[in-house]
Design a protein around this motif. Structure first.
Motif, PDB file in Angstrom:
ATOM      1  N   UNK A   1     -27.056  85.947  -9.681  1.00 26.35           N
ATOM      2  CA  UNK A   1     -27.411  85.408 -10.997  1.00 26.35           C
ATOM      3  C   UNK A   1     -28.047  84.024 -10.838  1.00 26.35           C
ATOM      4  N   UNK A   2     -27.467  83.190  -9.992  1.00 26.58           N
ATOM      5  CA  UNK A   2     -28.045  81.865  -9.739  1.00 26.58           C
ATOM      6  C   UNK A   2     -29.492  81.976  -9.273  1.00 26.58           C
ATOM      7  N   UNK A   3     -29.757  82.942  -8.424  1.00 27.39           N
ATOM      8  CA  UNK A   3     -31.108  83.101  -7.884  1.00 27.39           C
ATOM      9  C   UNK A   3     -32.096  83.652  -8.900  1.00 27.39           C
ATOM     10  N   UNK A   4     -31.603  84.305  -9.937  1.00 30.32           N
ATOM     11  CA  UNK A   4     -32.489  84.917 -10.921  1.00 30.32           C
ATOM     12  C   UNK A   4     -32.779  84.018 -12.125  1.00 30.32           C
ATOM     13  N   UNK A   5     -31.864  83.128 -12.450  1.00 35.25           N
ATOM     14  CA  UNK A   5     -32.067  82.276 -13.629  1.00 35.25           C
ATOM     15  C   UNK A   5     -33.167  81.258 -13.354  1.00 35.25           C
ATOM     16  N   UNK A   6     -34.112  81.175 -14.279  1.00 33.47           N
ATOM     17  CA  UNK A   6     -35.213  80.217 -14.139  1.00 33.47           C
ATOM     18  C   UNK A   6     -34.816  78.896 -14.816  1.00 33.47           C
ATOM     19  N   UNK A   7     -34.785  77.807 -14.070  1.00 34.04           N
ATOM     20  CA  UNK A   7     -34.460  76.510 -14.697  1.00 34.04           C
ATOM     21  C   UNK A   7     -35.504  76.136 -15.745  1.00 34.04           C
TER      22      UNK A   7
ATOM     23  N   UNK B   1     -37.716  93.749 -16.721  1.00 35.05           N
ATOM     24  CA  UNK B   1     -36.707  94.562 -17.405  1.00 35.05           C
ATOM     25  C   UNK B   1     -35.419  94.621 -16.581  1.00 35.05           C
ATOM     26  N   UNK B   2     -35.548  94.808 -15.266  1.00 36.82           N
ATOM     27  CA  UNK B   2     -34.365  94.885 -14.411  1.00 36.82           C
ATOM     28  C   UNK B   2     -33.589  93.575 -14.436  1.00 36.82           C
ATOM     29  N   UNK B   3     -34.287  92.460 -14.278  1.00 36.03           N
ATOM     30  CA  UNK B   3     -33.598  91.169 -14.242  1.00 36.03           C
ATOM     31  C   UNK B   3     -33.017  90.784 -15.598  1.00 36.03           C
ATOM     32  N   UNK B   4     -33.730  91.110 -16.675  1.00 40.60           N
ATOM     33  CA  UNK B   4     -33.210  90.833 -18.015  1.00 40.60           C
ATOM     34  C   UNK B   4     -31.903  91.586 -18.228  1.00 40.60           C
ATOM     35  N   UNK B   5     -31.862  92.850 -17.789  1.00 40.23           N
ATOM     36  CA  UNK B   5     -30.659  93.659 -17.958  1.00 40.23           C
ATOM     37  C   UNK B   5     -29.510  93.123 -17.102  1.00 40.23           C
ATOM     38  N   UNK B   6     -29.781  92.858 -15.830  1.00 45.33           N
ATOM     39  CA  UNK B   6     -28.736  92.390 -14.914  1.00 45.33           C
ATOM     40  C   UNK B   6     -28.183  91.045 -15.370  1.00 45.33           C
ATOM     41  N   UNK B   7     -29.086  90.124 -15.720  1.00 43.10           N
ATOM     42  CA  UNK B   7     -28.651  88.804 -16.175  1.00 43.10           C
ATOM     43  C   UNK B   7     -27.851  88.891 -17.471  1.00 43.10           C
ATOM     44  N   UNK B   8     -28.358  89.631 -18.434  1.00 39.39           N
ATOM     45  CA  UNK B   8     -27.709  89.707 -19.744  1.00 39.39           C
ATOM     46  C   UNK B   8     -26.304  90.282 -19.635  1.00 39.39           C
TER      47      UNK B   8
ATOM     48  N   UNK C   1     -23.335  77.467 -22.303  1.00 38.23           N
ATOM     49  CA  UNK C   1     -22.348  76.794 -21.441  1.00 38.23           C
ATOM     50  C   UNK C   1     -22.155  77.606 -20.152  1.00 38.23           C
ATOM     51  N   UNK C   2     -22.106  78.909 -20.308  1.00 38.23           N
ATOM     52  CA  UNK C   2     -21.923  79.776 -19.139  1.00 38.23           C
ATOM     53  C   UNK C   2     -23.110  79.658 -18.185  1.00 38.23           C
ATOM     54  N   UNK C   3     -24.308  79.656 -18.722  1.00 42.22           N
ATOM     55  CA  UNK C   3     -25.497  79.514 -17.873  1.00 42.22           C
ATOM     56  C   UNK C   3     -25.472  78.184 -17.138  1.00 42.22           C
ATOM     57  N   UNK C   4     -25.117  77.118 -17.845  1.00 45.89           N
ATOM     58  CA  UNK C   4     -25.110  75.800 -17.218  1.00 45.89           C
ATOM     59  C   UNK C   4     -24.066  75.716 -16.104  1.00 45.89           C
ATOM     60  N   UNK C   5     -22.909  76.336 -16.313  1.00 49.74           N
ATOM     61  CA  UNK C   5     -21.877  76.350 -15.265  1.00 49.74           C
ATOM     62  C   UNK C   5     -22.374  77.062 -14.020  1.00 49.74           C
ATOM     63  N   UNK C   6     -23.086  78.157 -14.211  1.00 51.13           N
ATOM     64  CA  UNK C   6     -23.610  78.901 -13.064  1.00 51.13           C
ATOM     65  C   UNK C   6     -24.648  78.088 -12.304  1.00 51.13           C
ATOM     66  N   UNK C   7     -25.461  77.325 -13.030  1.00 50.83           N
ATOM     67  CA  UNK C   7     -26.518  76.530 -12.402  1.00 50.83           C
ATOM     68  C   UNK C   7     -26.005  75.239 -11.769  1.00 50.83           C
ATOM     69  N   UNK C   8     -24.881  74.711 -12.250  1.00 53.29           N
ATOM     70  CA  UNK C   8     -24.354  73.448 -11.715  1.00 53.29           C
ATOM     71  C   UNK C   8     -23.928  73.574 -10.256  1.00 53.29           C
TER      72      UNK C   8
END
Length: 497
Positions: free
Chosen positions: A232-238, A454-461, A490-497
């Motif tokens: 998830x960290x690798x897929x989220x775009x800052x 589509x794959x990343x949107x599904x996996x991330x969501x 908040x969840x996204x930010x925790x994953x990125x921190x």
């Protein structure tokens, strides 16, 4: 993504590890037993517990014998070992561990008939009778033994897999194996642990690392993948400097009806909070006040029969279905959206429409995402006897139709057009409340609008949805959908921190 292997592939990993690390199979067994005991000791630290260890005559029993010796060495002085001698064969490593055990002056009790365990008294039973090689229901003395253990009130801890549970494949409709309160499994979960039918065989599981070669595991051919936080960290775009609302796309939700505007509001809130630059809801005129009051940041596109196809062309991602209703005009609207030939996120009532209108289903654009729960899935693809059959159907249909199919459950399965099945580990029973599916749809369309595949949107969501629920469940008995949507940033930010 972590490769998930079948039991046969994991045995190959055992062999490879033994050869590469120049160790013996009994040394690998010792490593597994040590890992088991460490986790067991954390959960059951009281050394005065009476522990009964049931050991079959194969390698699972060999694990049990090693565990018995290590528990005794670790200060558990009330350990009794029962040798389940229902077979004439013994594995080599079982025999070696039996010799080691008797040298410690621990005298196991041989059991030749299940009825000899009728008076078993213990605080904890460790099940090391049969391992992962089983692929059929128990019979004879083994079935009788399982019945006796299941009627006891003691805690049951299984070694690697509950006796009688196949590690993968269709689980029997009537399960007659041992029901474990906890399974401590080696290296990775068995595939069947993720299926709802597993509740008949276990309450929860913990995975312990026994040092199998991760490179070998990663290189095995497997369609099964387990999503991890690093994925998830690798897929989220800052969020980039100098970006603006136009950078993050415009999402459209076709949702809500006279009595179901809540679904539209929940989906829109999730879309907004996952970071879509602009969010619009296509809704009945009657829902405008509710939308403007609850979510002033979200725009409205009043839904009526005069809406031309051109009205939808500007959107970067479109989701349809939450609380929409099954009226004929909504069928026509879905048909118009399909004519755009842009991928859609299809949920709830829109899935029901597709199940009735097969020509629309067949016309869905490639890379569309379907988000059915079990009943919606069976309406689309026909009745299934179990979840293994459903996943196999979803895997086949996703490939043939070039779709992403999200089959929702505690462990949600995401079937991709390339044949992969991604298992999501986040989420919990506290989330079992109305509106959760609407939030998930909002997350998917919000991410798709931001140019995620589509794959990343599904996996991330799916992961973020479950992780937000896990964070909220730490401080509350139940989690509602409105709170979940607000938790997402908040969840996204925790994953990125």
């Amino acid at each position: 993504m972590q490769n998930l292997l079948t039991s046969a592939q994991l045995k190959m990993a055992d062999v490879f590890t033994i050869q590469k690390q120049s160790i013996s199979s009994v040394e690998l067994m010792e490593r597994a037993a040590l890992a088991f005991v460490e986790t067991f000791s954390e959960a059951f630290f009281e050394r005065k517990n009476h522990i009964a260890i049931l050991c079959g005559q194969g390698n699972n029993g060999g694990d049990g014998l090693a565990i018995a010796r290590l528990l005794t060495q670790g200060g558990y002085m009330r350990v009794k070992v029962y040798l389940i001698n229902f077979s004439t064969k013994q594995s080599e490593d079982y025999t070696k561990n039996l010799e080691r055990l008797t040298k410690r002056k621990i005298n196991p009790i041989p059991i030749s008939k299940a009825e000899e365990l009728n008076e078993l008294k213990a605080d904890i039973v460790i099940d090391a009778v049969l391992g992962s090689g089983l692929n059929q229901p128990l019979a004879g003395e083994y079935a009788a033994l399982a019945d006796i253990i299941n009627r006891l009130s003691q805690k049951v801890i299984s070694v690697d897999v509950p006796t009688g549970m196949p590690p993968e494949g269709e689980l029997p409709e009537v399960y007659n194996g041992i029901k474990a309160d906890l399974v401590i499994c080696f290296q990775q979960p068995k595939l069947n642990f993720f299926f709802p039918e597993s509740v008949k065989a276990l309450t929860k599981f913990k995975v312990v690392d026994i040092g199998l070669d991760e490179g070998f595991i990663a290189n095995q051919q497997s369609d099964w993948k387990l999503t991890t936080e690093s994925d998830i960290q690798n897929r989220i775009k800052p969020r980039a400097n100098f970006s603006h609302k136009g950078t993050y796309g415009h999402a459209l939700l076709v949702a809500g009806n006279y009595t179901t505007m809540g679904a539209a509001l929940l989906a829109a809130s999730a879309c907004l909070h996952v970071g879509a630059g602009l969010t619009t809801v296509c809704l009945p005129q009657s829902g405008l006040i509710a939308l403007n009051t609850a979510l002033p940041e979200v725009m409205a596109l009043p839904r009526n029969e005069q809406l031309a196809i051109e009205a939808f062309e500007k959107f970067n991602a479109i989701a349809i279905g939450p609380g929409m209703g099954l009226e004929e005009e909504n069928e026509m609207l879905l048909a118009r959206l399909i004519e755009l030939k842009k991928p859609l996120i299809v949920d709830a009532d829109a899935l029901t429409i597709l199940s009735k209108r097969k020509e629309l289903f067949d016309a869905l654009p490639p890379q569309s995402i379907l988000t059915p729960h079990v009943k919606e899935f069976d309406r689309l693809f026909g009745l299934h006897q179990n979840w293994w059959q459903r996943i196999k159907t979803a895997q086949k249909e996703a490939k043939q139709r070039s779709l992403v199919i999200i089959l929702k459950n505690q462990y949600t399965f995401i079937c991709l057009p390339n044949g992969e099945v991604h298992v999501n580990p986040t989420g919990n029973p506290a989330m079992a409340s109305g509106g959760m599916g609407d939030v998930l749809t909002g997350l998917i369309v919000g991410l798709a609008a931001q140019s995620y595949t589509a794959a990343n949107a599904a996996i991330l969501a799916v992961y973020l949805h479950g992780q937000a629920g896990d964070e909220l469940a730490k401080t509350r008995f139940t989690v509602n959908a409105s709170a979940l949507a607000l938790q997402i940033p908040k969840t996204i930010q925790k994953i990125l921190d």
